[in-house]
Design a protein around this motif. Structure first.
Motif, short mmCIF file in Angstrom:
data_model
loop_
_atom_site.label_atom_id
_atom_site.label_comp_id
_atom_site.label_asym_id
_atom_site.label_seq_id
_atom_site.Cartn_x
_atom_site.Cartn_y
_atom_site.Cartn_z
N PRO A 194 52.04 46.99 34.18
CA PRO A 194 52.65 47.72 35.45
C PRO A 194 51.62 48.50 36.20
N ARG A 195 50.42 48.74 35.52
CA ARG A 195 49.62 49.65 36.44
C ARG A 195 48.26 48.81 36.62
N PRO A 196 47.43 49.18 37.55
CA PRO A 196 46.10 48.58 38.04
C PRO A 196 45.30 48.97 36.78
N PHE A 197 44.38 48.01 36.64
CA PHE A 197 43.25 48.13 35.56
C PHE A 197 42.60 49.38 35.75
N ILE A 214 46.78 40.93 32.77
CA ILE A 214 47.14 40.70 34.24
C ILE A 214 47.68 42.20 34.75
N ASP A 215 47.19 42.89 35.76
CA ASP A 215 47.52 44.48 36.11
C ASP A 215 48.48 44.19 37.30
N SER A 216 48.90 45.19 37.71
CA SER A 216 50.07 45.21 38.79
C SER A 216 49.55 44.63 40.14
N THR A 217 48.49 44.72 40.28
CA THR A 217 47.90 43.95 41.45
C THR A 217 47.60 42.49 41.34
N GLY A 218 47.86 42.08 40.46
CA GLY A 218 47.85 40.62 40.10
C GLY A 218 46.29 40.28 39.49
N ALA A 219 45.44 41.29 39.31
CA ALA A 219 44.17 41.04 39.03
C ALA A 219 44.15 40.56 37.51
N ARG A 220 43.38 39.41 36.80
CA ARG A 220 43.26 39.24 35.69
C ARG A 220 42.08 39.27 35.03
N TRP A 221 41.96 39.63 33.71
CA TRP A 221 40.81 39.84 32.96
C TRP A 221 40.99 39.33 31.67
N MET A 222 40.11 38.56 31.08
CA MET A 222 40.05 37.84 29.75
C MET A 222 38.55 37.59 29.51
N SER A 223 38.15 38.08 28.20
CA SER A 223 36.63 38.08 27.93
C SER A 223 36.66 36.60 27.19
#
Length: 384
Positions: free
Chosen positions: A234-237, A210-219
């Motif tokens: 703490p940083r965006p993807f 999960i990045d600092s903007t709330g975006a989530r990524w999981m394969s």
């Protein structure tokens, strides 16, 4: 799937922001253009024709290189290739990507046989175009260039011309991408920004990111493997330098992960479901096909590859180079079953060679004649 829709909806309405470039933008723009021309009906038929086109290209390569038996076998094997047919039912880049990768292979063989510089330009153009749909062949581009130099080592100027012209083809597409991103994002971008996060996924313990903007990524692979360690960054993807550094930190902390990452080659072929095929009606076709893939197509492909191994021709070397570059890519980043499918054209041609070889052995046994291997048949003049 939904992300492509969302991005195309935004871009179609003049809304631009950097996160749209996280994944390759090619399919988003392609889908938007096709649907603007003829709606979803045209898009669906485009997917179907691209899928059929891939089958036809595989047939042409196999028949012209290895004869009619291999050609017919490839047509049957490719026509029954459920993953390619199933992906055509989704709003995903795999169908277009598979077609362009197979078309690139076709033109690469023509270029090497006919030595026309225009063909090398086309190969470079197609390789670069494919990169803006999916990047799993990225390492093949420099490897192919180096192989060309090696192939033309007796005439450096000849090799240089071919690589240079191929580079111009790549540069044309890259320049268009950079100009478009500069116009809409106030900065030229060479390509997508997902590579750094993919590297983190493959080399760090955290798989649910999960990045600092709330975006989530999981394969999907890591969900199947129950590797679900969560980390909030703490940083965006899109901050590539940050995530590249974090990925290499993980390698420094645990160098053995470089050995563990060899498992990703296995996951190209098994150990995980073919996402998202298992989520719609094509699942009922895919399950029996998967058994055929593991116990029919793969053994045939292995037999065909071994039959070709002693031949030092362009097809054998390029196909091996393509597969090895794919193996390196997934070792370096991560993997799943889906990453292999656009390259299955190579396995299908190898499989058709395996069928032709078996047919020759049966013919020799039945007629007690002299064995002439199908793979030793003369190559057609056009080289494909």
């Amino acid at each position: 799937m939904g992300a492509y829709f969302h991005r195309s909806w935004e871009i179609g309405r003049g809304i631009y922001y950097i996160r749209q470039l996280f994944q390759p933008v090619g399919f988003t723009l392609w889908s938007l253009w096709i649907r603007d021309l003829g709606g979803f009906e045209l898009f669906k038929w485009t997917q179907i024709f691209l899928s059929w086109g891939t089958v036809f290209l595989i047939f042409l390569i196999a028949r012209n290189r290895f004869g009619n038996v291999a050609g017919i076998a490839s047509l049957v094997l490719a026509g029954l290739h459920v993953p390619q047919a199933a992906f055509a039912t989704f709003h995903m880049a795999e169908t277009f990507y598979a077609f362009v990768i197979t078309l690139t292979f076709y033109f690469a063989l023509k270029a090497l046989a006919n030595k026309k510089l225009s063909y090398f330009f086309t190969v470079g153009f197609l390789l670069s175009l494919a990169f803006y749909f999916k990047g799993n062949h990225a390492y093949f581009i420099p490897l192919f260039a180096l192989w060309l130099f090696y192939r033309e080592r007796k005439s450096f100027s000849s090799g240089f011309k071919k690589v240079f012209v191929m580079g111009l083809g790549c540069l044309l597409v890259t320049t268009v991408h950079m100009a478009w991103t500069w116009q809409h994002y106030q900065k030229p971008f060479l390509g997508p920004m997902a590579g750094a996060l993919n590297f983190v996924e493959g080399k760090c313990p955290s798989k649910d990111n999960i990045d600092s903007t709330g975006a989530r990524w999981m394969s999907p692979l890591f969900g199947i493997l129950n590797e679900t360690t969560v980390k909030i960054w703490p940083r965006p993807f899109t901050d590539q330098s940050y995530f590249w550094n974090e990925g290499f930190k993980c390698v420094q902390e645990n160098p053995f992960v470089l050995v563990e990452s060899l498992r990703y080659i296995y996951y190209l072929f098994g150990g995980n479901d073919l996402w998202p095929i298992m989520t719609n009606a094509t699942r009922s076709w895919y399950i029996p096909w998967e058994y055929f893939f593991h116990y029919g197509l793969l053994p045939l492909a292995l037999l065909g590859a071994l039959s070709l191994a002693r031949k030092k021709d362009d097809f054998t070397e390029i196909s091996a180079l393509m597969m090895l570059s794919l193996f390196f890519t997934v070792w370096f980043f991560k993997s799943e079953n889906r990453f292999r499918v656009p390259f299955d054209g190579i396995l299908l041609v190898w499989g058709s060679v395996g069928v032709a070889w078996l047919a020759e052995q049966v013919k020799a046994l039945v007629f007690k004649g002299t064995k002439i291997s199908a793979i030793d048949a003369p190559v057609e003049p056009d080289g494909v």
